[in-house]
Write a protein that holds these residues in place. Sequence first.
Motif, PDB file in Angstrom:
ATOM      1  N   GLN A 166     -22.060  54.205  48.236  1.00 43.21           N
ATOM      2  CA  GLN A 166     -21.927  54.509  49.661  1.00 43.21           C
ATOM      3  C   GLN A 166     -20.669  53.862  50.231  1.00 43.21           C
ATOM      4  O   GLN A 166     -19.878  54.516  50.924  1.00 43.21           O
ATOM      5  N   LEU A 167     -20.453  52.590  49.909  1.00 43.05           N
ATOM      6  CA  LEU A 167     -19.272  51.900  50.415  1.00 43.05           C
ATOM      7  C   LEU A 167     -18.005  52.459  49.760  1.00 43.05           C
ATOM      8  O   LEU A 167     -16.955  52.531  50.405  1.00 43.05           O
TER       9      LEU A 167
ATOM     10  N   THR B 196     -24.259  47.930  55.257  1.00 41.34           N
ATOM     11  CA  THR B 196     -23.198  48.743  54.654  1.00 41.34           C
ATOM     12  C   THR B 196     -22.648  49.764  55.644  1.00 41.34           C
ATOM     13  O   THR B 196     -21.421  49.906  55.792  1.00 41.34           O
ATOM     14  N   THR B 197     -23.529  50.473  56.348  1.00 37.96           N
ATOM     15  CA  THR B 197     -23.076  51.458  57.334  1.00 37.96           C
ATOM     16  C   THR B 197     -22.338  50.780  58.481  1.00 37.96           C
ATOM     17  O   THR B 197     -21.320  51.292  58.973  1.00 37.96           O
TER      18      THR B 197
ATOM     19  N   ARG C  28     -28.128  47.241  44.219  1.00 39.35           N
ATOM     20  CA  ARG C  28     -28.407  48.641  44.523  1.00 39.35           C
ATOM     21  C   ARG C  28     -27.169  49.465  44.190  1.00 39.35           C
ATOM     22  O   ARG C  28     -26.137  49.332  44.829  1.00 39.35           O
ATOM     23  N   ILE C  29     -27.281  50.298  43.162  1.00 41.71           N
ATOM     24  CA  ILE C  29     -26.153  51.141  42.752  1.00 41.71           C
ATOM     25  C   ILE C  29     -25.727  52.044  43.900  1.00 41.71           C
ATOM     26  O   ILE C  29     -24.542  52.257  44.144  1.00 41.71           O
TER      27      ILE C  29
ATOM     28  N   TYR D   8     -16.986  55.522  51.753  1.00 40.27           N
ATOM     29  CA  TYR D   8     -16.329  55.156  53.011  1.00 40.27           C
ATOM     30  C   TYR D   8     -14.914  54.647  52.753  1.00 40.27           C
ATOM     31  O   TYR D   8     -13.986  54.960  53.506  1.00 40.27           O
ATOM     32  N   ALA D   9     -14.740  53.837  51.695  1.00 39.40           N
ATOM     33  CA  ALA D   9     -13.416  53.305  51.374  1.00 39.40           C
ATOM     34  C   ALA D   9     -12.440  54.438  51.050  1.00 39.40           C
ATOM     35  O   ALA D   9     -11.270  54.398  51.439  1.00 39.40           O
ATOM     36  N   SER D  10     -12.945  55.457  50.350  1.00 34.85           N
ATOM     37  CA  SER D  10     -12.091  56.597  50.005  1.00 34.85           C
ATOM     38  C   SER D  10     -11.690  57.380  51.249  1.00 34.85           C
ATOM     39  O   SER D  10     -10.536  57.789  51.395  1.00 34.85           O
ATOM     40  N   ILE D  11     -12.628  57.565  52.175  1.00 31.75           N
ATOM     41  CA  ILE D  11     -12.328  58.304  53.404  1.00 31.75           C
ATOM     42  C   ILE D  11     -11.291  57.551  54.237  1.00 31.75           C
ATOM     43  O   ILE D  11     -10.362  58.154  54.796  1.00 31.75           O
TER      44      ILE D  11
END
Length: 437
Positions: free
Chosen positions: A288-289, A255-256, A282-283, A292-295
């Motif tokens: 987390q993703l 994911t990172t 995994r909620i 990142y998508a929002s940023i």
Amino acid sequence: MKVKKYIVDSMPDALQKIRTELGKDAVIINTKEIRVGGFLGMFTKKKVEVVAATDSNPESAATARPAIAAARPATAAASSSLAGLSAPIMSPAPVAATRPATSVRPEPRPSFEAAAAATSPAPYAPAPAAPSGAKEDALLQEMKQMKEMMLRLAQAQTGTGAATAVEEALPPAFDAIRSRLVEQDVLSELAAKLVEDSILRLEEEGRPASELSAVEAGAAVKSAIVELLTKRPIEQIRQDARIVHFVGPTGVGKTTTIAKLAAEQTLKFRKSIGLITSDTYRIAAIEQLRTYASILNVPLEVVFSALDLQKALDRMQDRDMILMDTAGRNFRNEMAVSELQSLLRIEERKDTFLVLSLSMKYSDMKAVTDNFFRFGVEKVLFTKADETATLGSIVNLLHDFPLSLSYVTHGQNVPDDIHIADARNMADELVGEPHEE
């Protein structure tokens, strides 16, 4: 452990309730469709039954987060020692032209019979008689055959006596390099092969290994390592690929890594990116993703099946490239393998990366890679270089599988801690800097 069952109209409803009642660290254990209500089997309504669980002690999770945050400065410090393993992929300065890599046809994996023949002692056959003008060449060829025969005999033998004989036969400078490679977790047979191949090549050039300095010996072995690592060209994400999959076991940092590459494609290559995740187990991974998508101001779709995936792809028709995260599962489980295979069966232009952590044992890394070959994986991406001091597993994997190196990550910072793999820097780190006695 707190376990709770939910009966809802749809998965988004379930996710909302799970987040509210159990928290972001909850894990979905099972999902299935059920029918409720009705009369005499008629007029029933379709519902989704979801079973989720979380640690019953919320204090342990709360205290873990500060510990992780406190550990990040140490991780950043450790990553600086290995930053030289790769060349940065994002830089404001113009990128210098690099020498084009020569495409090399991957060698087929040997059959059982071929492998057995390679390790069996082969009878020595002297070179045929040669004209007087070619006597020296014939003598060199004969010496090469003798050395190869001795190496095969030594590899076929068992016990410390044979190993000791091989080590004593090596010039001291080359023996020190062989020991260094083994310390770097290069398989002992492969370390010996790299050194022996270097010696044979030098003697073909008329440079006796026993007369070389430690620095010259190191340079010869480094060249052999670079040749192995670049047997297939080092590759980034193909710019003509529209869908890029990232697969691998749980906990390797997919994911990172996706967030780092999404930032690269958005900021460096000016592509419109979309993100898709099928990691619904995994909620926290979804959240987390989503962060990142929002940023990055890019859309994110969460899918639960191959049908959902096609709908998500249709909604992202305007995107230049879509990066897809997959769930880290136990890939020794055939059901998990079939689920992933259904998600990867896409006809569009695609690219697939196998993500592996350098902190894994090589035996586990090899087993995972072997399972993923059925998906046509051609590129490998290594993570967590900052969490290990050895790189031998990279050499082992590229010797055992026809894969292309791609990226190496060495920290959690997005988008900085990712680089294109650099074979020369890796060879320098593996061999070290030999010193004269």
